[in-house]
Design an enzyme around this catalytic site. Structure first.
Site: not given
Ligand code: BES
Ligand code: ZN
Length: 881
Positions: A312-313, A280, A316, A143, A276
């Site tokens: 959070h994950e 997937n 999704h 992503e 973070g």
């Molecule tokens: N889908 C995102 C991961 C992501 C972030 C992919 C930026 C590509 C670019 C994932 O679900 C996400 O939001 N992760 C957060 C943590 C969340 C608890 C806010 C992150 O990576 O900070």
């Molecule tokens: Zn997210």
């Protein structure tokens, strides 16, 4: 000569001659040479007769002779006559000798190669230590648009297909993908692992991980196998996340009225990881800090982080994976929603965390970014893959989550849930746009959801609602709020909520016009006059559920102040009043002295989240005062230290038996700030405890919750001639193998005031001892260090840009180093430096950071012009209570 494929270039989306249905993908990573090879057979539906197929690919070399097309109804195998990769457009154009017939067929690309890169995107290499030896693992992060760096594909969220994946890997390693293994053939040193075919999904959710891991395992009541994988020897640290995951799956199954859709769920900690965590399908990847929890050395804040990231994950898996946004314009549907729902899950699992009060921090950060004229609407046009990274920001996540909370509280929790369950059922295994969600909510609630929400998602910004009481009537007026203090043009449909004197009488209405007058007698049943007792306070935007700020007239705000002191407001409302006042003050709409006086009403504040915001605000105020008139700083610090006295005495350095999670959180933040303010007792206590820790890493004198604060205090005392604290901290950094401890230390190193040490810290960040994902933690430097950091950034820009420039981490360098400044000269300097260096991936962040500097500069001027500030501070600092 113009290229004959020109028409396919510089387009946001791929042409739609062919629709992918199924990928049969084989990958063979070589962990020694860091190369990989692969082949893919893609079942296509040709929907428009064509000689040409266009799909995505980048950083791959494709053997042209290996490209073939075989129609289902035609025995002829058609060879590609031209295979051209356009690196800038990240597309692969295939031209065939004859027109491909309508209907199903298989596109084979039987040989392509790539590199396991060090950029933490696509198919990449991460490093770890095993038995004293450094090893490589192979990991995917696709992503938003990097599946194309691993295999040629239709790399858009709407192009959903099924995936049948096969990996060929060293036989002693663990190889994971989205689905369970169906077959494994060992052949000497190598094994071929094939996985069950996935349900239909988008390319950005495909995943594979190959390396050495241990795991812990559990299962849900309906038999879904859940595992947490981590470094060999650390399996115990996965237990907390495992427990959260199993419970959360149950909770979401009920909330969305749809079970988790895959047979297994793996979650895995990856040592090098840019974001973070990543959702997937069936194989969620995490930074170590966001998944592992160590009983002895992790802090309460780490625990909460693990729980909310997992929640959070997993959200999704429904919202995002099962129902996917149609295009990146609707990214906020994924991220805003997952953020909001993670609070719902955390609240279900840990009610004592009062997580909905903590949610206000999300809104605050959303409001902070959206108060810039360089913000953007929640729904944003995306015209190139390069533009997607930058919208994973506080607008998509935090404003997104906040407007969802606003809508939920307007429609009611039950209606909202029913509509969501319906939305998931209706769009499962498919894609949806923002309007699709509104349509279901509108249907279920019979409320004008579309009209209400369009004003929040299609235009940027938000209003400040001014309220005044005249002749028993309340006058409401909305104006766009900008932190610069300039007027904005926006107008919203604002769900106004209000209560009076107690929470028993709550009213609401939609403010659609610029202004509206409401008779209090009609609203409350009896009129509220201007000269009633102080108990007749009125609070607007109850519990901060609306994404707007409120400005009361003098009369109403006087009563609100009384309500705070008499403890008759909810914690959420106490938070909101403080936060709005701070924002108004920064924008020049409330004198700083009024804000400072109001802060005094929080002297006996018991609630963690409110105190936490008070702490944050006090640090920001201290910075602006230092820039405006440093002679006022001593009195300001006396006042603030005094303000936190009650809490500091109550909390103390040592954890109390059976104390709450929130007290544990507060302890760290409180003492870190007292240390920054130079509170002598804190500094001394910290120094003693740090010594004890150096002698014995298991000492009870330095529990995890207080460590960051103690490290900050240690660095406060460090100078070039007295650097032992710094050296000792580096020693601790080098000796620990816990990522959370490493990031705690990195986050504290910059607290030093000595420019030479700051430079040493910054240079340390660029050594191999700091993983490239963690460098940004070290950029939080003291006010005295910001000039050093800026010069360092300029001197190292080429290296930094080359190392981090291909991901979103580069934006953090810019915002962390630039935004703390507060002068117009610096604005010019920054603009000049980046004039020849800006690139699309940092453009938005750079503009936002520069705007913040301008806002700070203006704020400094306002404070300098506030003549009564010195007297006010003198009085506040020495007032007796
Ligand atoms: N889908 C995102 C991961 C992501 C972030 C992919 C930026 C590509 C670019 C994932 O679900 C996400 O939001 N992760 C957060 C943590 C969340 C608890 C806010 C992150 O990576 O900070
Ligand atoms: Zn997210």
């Amino acid at each position: 000569m113009a290229n004959k494929y020109e028409e396919f270039r510089c387009k946001a989306r791929l042409p739609t001659f062919a629709i992918p249905k199924r990928y049969d993908l084989y990958l063979k990573p070589d962990l020694h040479t860091c190369k990989f090879s692969g082949r893919v057979h893609i079942s296509l539906d040709i929907v428009q007769e064509t000689k040409i197929i266009v799909l995505n690919a980048a950083d791959l070399s494709v053997d042209p002779k290996s490209v073939h097309f075989q129609s289902k109804d035609d025995d002829d195998d058609v060879e590609a006559v031209e295979v051209e990769l356009f690196e800038d457009d990240e597309i692969l154009v295939l031209e065939f000798a004859k027109t491909l017939p309508l209907g199903l067929g298989i596109l084979s690309i039987s040989s392509f190669q790539g590199t396991l890169n060090d950029q933490m995107k696509g198919f990449y290499r991460s490093k770890y230590e095993h038995n004293g030896e450094m090893k490589n693992m192979a990991v995917t992060q696709f992503e938003p648009a990097d599946a194309r760096r691993c295999f040629p594909c239709w790399d858009e969220p709407a192009c959903k297909a099924t995936f049948k994946i096969t990996l060929e890997v060293p036989s002693d390693l663990v190889a994971l993908s989205n689905m369970p293994v169906v077959d494994e053939k060992v052949n000497g040193d190598l094994k071929i692992v094939s996985y069950q075919e996935s349900p239909i999904m988008s390319t950005y959710l495909v995943a594979a991980v190959v390396g050495l891991f241990d795991y812990v395992e559990d299962h849900t009541p309906d038999g879904i196998k859940v595992r947490v994988y981590c470094q060999v020897g650390k399996a115990d640290q996965g237990k907390f996340a495992l427990d959260v995951a199993v419970k959360t799956l149950g909770l979401y199954k009920e909330y969305f009225a749809t079970p988790y859709s895959l047979p297994k769920l793996d979650m895995i900690a990856i040592p090098d990881f840019a974001a973070g965590a990543m959702e997937n399908y069936g194989l969620v990847t995490y930074r170590e800090t966001a998944l592992l929890y160590d009983d002895k050395h992790s802090a309460a804040a780490n625990k909460q982080r693990v729980a909310t990231v997992v929640a959070h994950e997993l959200a999704h898996q429904w919202f995002g994976n099962l129902v996917t946004m149609e295009w990146w314009t609707h990214l906020w549907l994924n991220e805003g929603f997952a953020t909001w729902v993670s609070y719902l899950a955390a609240d279900g699992l840990f009610p004592e965390w009062k997580i909905w009060t903590q949610f206000l921090d999300e809104s605050t950060e959303g409001l902070r970014l959206d108060g810039l004229s360089e913000s953007h609407p929640i729904e944003v046009d995306i015209n190139h893959a390069r533009e997607i990274d930058e919208i994973f920001d506080a607008i998509s996540y935090r404003k997104g989550a906040s407007v969802i909370r606003m809508l939920q509280s307007y429609l009611g929790a039950d209606v909202f849930q029913r509509a969501l369950a319906k939305y998931i059922k209706k769009h499962a295994c498919s894609n949806a746009k923002t309007e699709d969600l509104w349509a279901v909510l509108e249907e279920e609630s019979n409320q004008p959801v579309n009209k209400l929400m369009n004003s929040w998602t299609k235009q940027m910004g938000y209003p400040v609602v001014s309220v005044s009481l005249k002749d028993n009537k309340l006058e409401f007026e909305q104006r766009q709020f900008l932190s610069s203090g300039s007027p904005g043009e926006g107008q919203w449909v604002v769900p106004i909520t209000l209560c009076r004197g107690s929470y028993e009488v709550q009213k609401s209405f939609l403010l659609e016009a610029r202004s509206q007058t409401v008779d209090t007698a009609v609203l409350f049943g009896s009129s509220v006059s201007d000269n009633e007792s102080p108990r007749s306070w009125i609070k607007i935007n109850v519990d901060g559920a609306g994404f707007y700020r409120v400005k009361y007239d003098d009369h109403l705000s006087g009563k609100i102040r009384y309500a705070i002191e008499s403890k008759s407001l909810s914690a959420m409302d106490r938070y909101g009043i403080l936060d709005d006042s701070f924002a108004l003050s920064m924008a020049g709409q409330l004198p700083l002295s009024s804000l400072l006086t109001l802060m005094g009403a929080y002297r006996e504040e018991p609630e963690y989240t409110v105190l936490s915001n008070l702490i944050t605000i006090s640090s920001k105020v201290a910075r602006v005062v230092a820039d405006a008139d440093s002679t006022l700083l001593d009195n300001l610090k006396i006042y603030f230290i005094n303000l936190f006295q009650n809490s500091a005495e109550r909390i103390g350095f040592d954890p109390k038996l059976g104390e709450s999670h929130l007290d544990a959180l507060l302890r760290g933040e409180l003492f870190a700030t007292l240390a920054v303010f130079g509170h002598e007792e804190t500094l001394e206590e910290a120094s003693k405890r740090f010594q004890a820790y150096l002698e014995d890493r298991n000492t009870h004198l330095l529990p995890p919750d207080i460590r960051r604060a103690v490290y900050v205090a240690v660095m406060k005392k460090v100078t070039s001639t007295n650097r032992s604290g710094f050296d000792s901290l580096l020693k601790v950094y080098r000796e620990t193998d816990l990522s959370q401890e490493k990031t705690r230390i990195l986050g504290a190193l910059g607290s030093c005031s000595d420019p030479d040490i700051i430079l040493e810290v910054l240079n340390f960040l660029l050594t191999p001892e700091v993983r490239s994902q963690d460098v940004v933690f070290g950029l939080a430097v003291s006010r005295e260090g910001r000039e050093v950091a800026w010069n360092w950034l300029k001197n190292n820009w080429e290296h930094i840009s080359n190392t981090w420039g291909r991901g979103f981490l580069i934006t953090r360098f810019v915002s962390a180093v630039v935004s703390p400044f507060s002068s117009y000269e610096k604005v010019k300097e920054v603009e000049e430096f980046f004039a020849s260096r800006a690139k699309p991936s940092i453009a938005r962040t750079l503009k936002q950071s520069i705007e913040r500097v301008q806002i700070n500069a203006k704020w400094v001027e306002t404070c300098q012009n506030e003549k009564s500030l010195a007297d006010c501070l003198q009085e506040l600092a020495y007032r007796k209570y």
